[in-house]
Design a protein around this motif. Sequence first.
Motif, PDB file in Angstrom:
ATOM      1  N   MET A 252      27.542  29.777  24.724  1.00  0.00           N
ATOM      2  CA  MET A 252      27.584  28.314  24.714  1.00  0.00           C
ATOM      3  C   MET A 252      28.914  27.844  24.131  1.00  0.00           C
ATOM      4  O   MET A 252      29.347  28.333  23.094  1.00  0.00           O
ATOM      5  N   LYS A 253      29.538  26.891  24.806  1.00  0.00           N
ATOM      6  CA  LYS A 253      30.819  26.350  24.361  1.00  0.00           C
ATOM      7  C   LYS A 253      30.569  25.045  23.607  1.00  0.00           C
ATOM      8  O   LYS A 253      30.014  24.101  24.169  1.00  0.00           O
ATOM      9  N   ILE A 254      30.988  25.017  22.339  1.00  0.00           N
ATOM     10  CA  ILE A 254      30.689  23.881  21.475  1.00  0.00           C
ATOM     11  C   ILE A 254      31.980  23.286  20.937  1.00  0.00           C
ATOM     12  O   ILE A 254      32.842  24.007  20.412  1.00  0.00           O
ATOM     13  N   SER A 255      32.112  21.982  21.059  1.00  0.00           N
ATOM     14  CA  SER A 255      33.233  21.267  20.453  1.00  0.00           C
ATOM     15  C   SER A 255      32.865  20.964  18.998  1.00  0.00           C
ATOM     16  O   SER A 255      31.830  20.376  18.723  1.00  0.00           O
ATOM     17  N   CYS A 256      33.729  21.387  18.067  1.00  0.00           N
ATOM     18  CA  CYS A 256      33.474  21.211  16.636  1.00  0.00           C
ATOM     19  C   CYS A 256      34.454  20.193  16.065  1.00  0.00           C
ATOM     20  O   CYS A 256      35.659  20.277  16.322  1.00  0.00           O
ATOM     21  N   ILE A 257      33.936  19.267  15.289  1.00  0.00           N
ATOM     22  CA  ILE A 257      34.742  18.189  14.707  1.00  0.00           C
ATOM     23  C   ILE A 257      34.462  18.122  13.208  1.00  0.00           C
ATOM     24  O   ILE A 257      33.311  18.197  12.783  1.00  0.00           O
ATOM     25  N   ASP A 258      35.510  17.954  12.422  1.00  0.00           N
ATOM     26  CA  ASP A 258      35.370  17.782  10.969  1.00  0.00           C
ATOM     27  C   ASP A 258      36.129  16.507  10.585  1.00  0.00           C
ATOM     28  O   ASP A 258      37.360  16.477  10.610  1.00  0.00           O
ATOM     29  N   ILE A 259      35.381  15.456  10.266  1.00  0.00           N
ATOM     30  CA  ILE A 259      35.980  14.150   9.971  1.00  0.00           C
ATOM     31  C   ILE A 259      36.221  14.027   8.473  1.00  0.00           C
ATOM     32  O   ILE A 259      35.279  14.015   7.678  1.00  0.00           O
TER      33      ILE A 259
ATOM     34  N   LEU B   6      38.919  13.642  21.758  1.00  0.00           N
ATOM     35  CA  LEU B   6      39.187  15.041  21.425  1.00  0.00           C
ATOM     36  C   LEU B   6      38.192  15.964  22.115  1.00  0.00           C
ATOM     37  O   LEU B   6      38.563  17.031  22.612  1.00  0.00           O
ATOM     38  N   VAL B   7      36.923  15.560  22.158  1.00  0.00           N
ATOM     39  CA  VAL B   7      35.908  16.384  22.817  1.00  0.00           C
ATOM     40  C   VAL B   7      36.215  16.498  24.313  1.00  0.00           C
ATOM     41  O   VAL B   7      36.119  17.580  24.903  1.00  0.00           O
TER      42      VAL B   7
ATOM     43  N   PRO C 235      37.425  21.234  28.520  1.00  0.00           N
ATOM     44  CA  PRO C 235      36.476  21.300  29.638  1.00  0.00           C
ATOM     45  C   PRO C 235      35.353  22.299  29.356  1.00  0.00           C
ATOM     46  O   PRO C 235      35.542  23.289  28.647  1.00  0.00           O
ATOM     47  N   GLY C 236      34.191  22.000  29.895  1.00  0.00           N
ATOM     48  CA  GLY C 236      33.070  22.936  29.819  1.00  0.00           C
ATOM     49  C   GLY C 236      32.274  22.889  28.540  1.00  0.00           C
ATOM     50  O   GLY C 236      31.396  23.732  28.314  1.00  0.00           O
ATOM     51  N   VAL C 237      32.532  21.903  27.690  1.00  0.00           N
ATOM     52  CA  VAL C 237      31.777  21.786  26.440  1.00  0.00           C
ATOM     53  C   VAL C 237      30.325  21.412  26.741  1.00  0.00           C
ATOM     54  O   VAL C 237      30.057  20.525  27.553  1.00  0.00           O
TER      55      VAL C 237
ATOM     56  N   LEU D  91      26.236  14.237  25.814  1.00  0.00           N
ATOM     57  CA  LEU D  91      26.001  15.598  25.352  1.00  0.00           C
ATOM     58  C   LEU D  91      25.189  15.563  24.058  1.00  0.00           C
ATOM     59  O   LEU D  91      25.251  14.585  23.312  1.00  0.00           O
ATOM     60  N   PRO D  92      24.439  16.636  23.770  1.00  0.00           N
ATOM     61  CA  PRO D  92      23.760  16.705  22.469  1.00  0.00           C
ATOM     62  C   PRO D  92      24.790  16.780  21.343  1.00  0.00           C
ATOM     63  O   PRO D  92      25.774  17.530  21.433  1.00  0.00           O
TER      64      PRO D  92
END
Length: 302
Positions: free
Chosen positions: A1-8, A47-48, A52-54, A96-97
């Motif tokens: 699974m490809k997951i976009s990770c964000i840290d604000i 950014l997300v 592609p493919g997230v 997306l979730p």
Amino acid sequence: MKISCIDIGGTYIKSGVLEDGVLTDVEETPTDGGGGARAMLSRVAQLVRQTPGVERVGVSTAGEVDARTGVIRLSDNIPGYTGLNPRQILEGELGLPVAVENDVNAAAAGEFAFGAARDEQDFLMVSYGTGVGGAVYTGGRLYRGRAGSAGEFGGLVTHPEAVDPARQGTGSYERYASTSALVARVTALYPALTTGRDIFAHLNDPTIKKEVDAWIREVACGIISLIHAFDPALVVLGGGIMREPYILGQLERMAAPMVKPSFRGCRVVPAALGNNAGLMGAGYLAANIGSGWHPPRSGRTV
């Protein structure tokens, strides 16, 4: 699974991609919080979309997050963030979730899944920086408490003689054990030393070493209290300051005589994932979103 990770964070938004337990494409973008929270979340969505493919999105964020609703209950750094629901907004924008978690809880999840606490079921994470934050894992699950705010270890009262009822936070652990507290101690004597890195670069100065040791004793007292309260298998120490090897050695020396014999099996270790713990924890939490999720009916809301 490809997951976009964000840290604000208050200064930067970190982003990366987690796939098969490997974090790649880590970048930093200015938060520009002065533009407001909704503009900031628009940048997050952008950014997300660049990847592609997230399939899912995990967000670690400064501020108090209501785990049940996803609403930011309190945030001091970004105007207009308090009261917003970034999970709802980003799901509406991206389809997306999305998992959203407080930054220290996300870092603890990262250490649990990929780092120093891997395979441990019962551990604490204590993070030292401007303040002191924390997280509790028990039975392999994050313990949230009644209102979802468990782990605010910085609020422990370690100096009751300093408590002023008119001033919130007086006498608290973070007033004495945070990295900010160490810097304040040393800067009062040496104004040019304004960061933890500066201080440890001058540790051969006996006066500085004395101040550092006094600060480590403050850190140790809090950790000892937490060990006795929770009986964890492990305490993970987060924050850049805890990468200094001298601190861990002194903590072990100071704590050993004060920990009851039956609690001495607890290990105290530095975090393993460094500044990427929040990103990887957010990704792990996103990967474990329940299967009942479905795209929101509303359209773009940012």
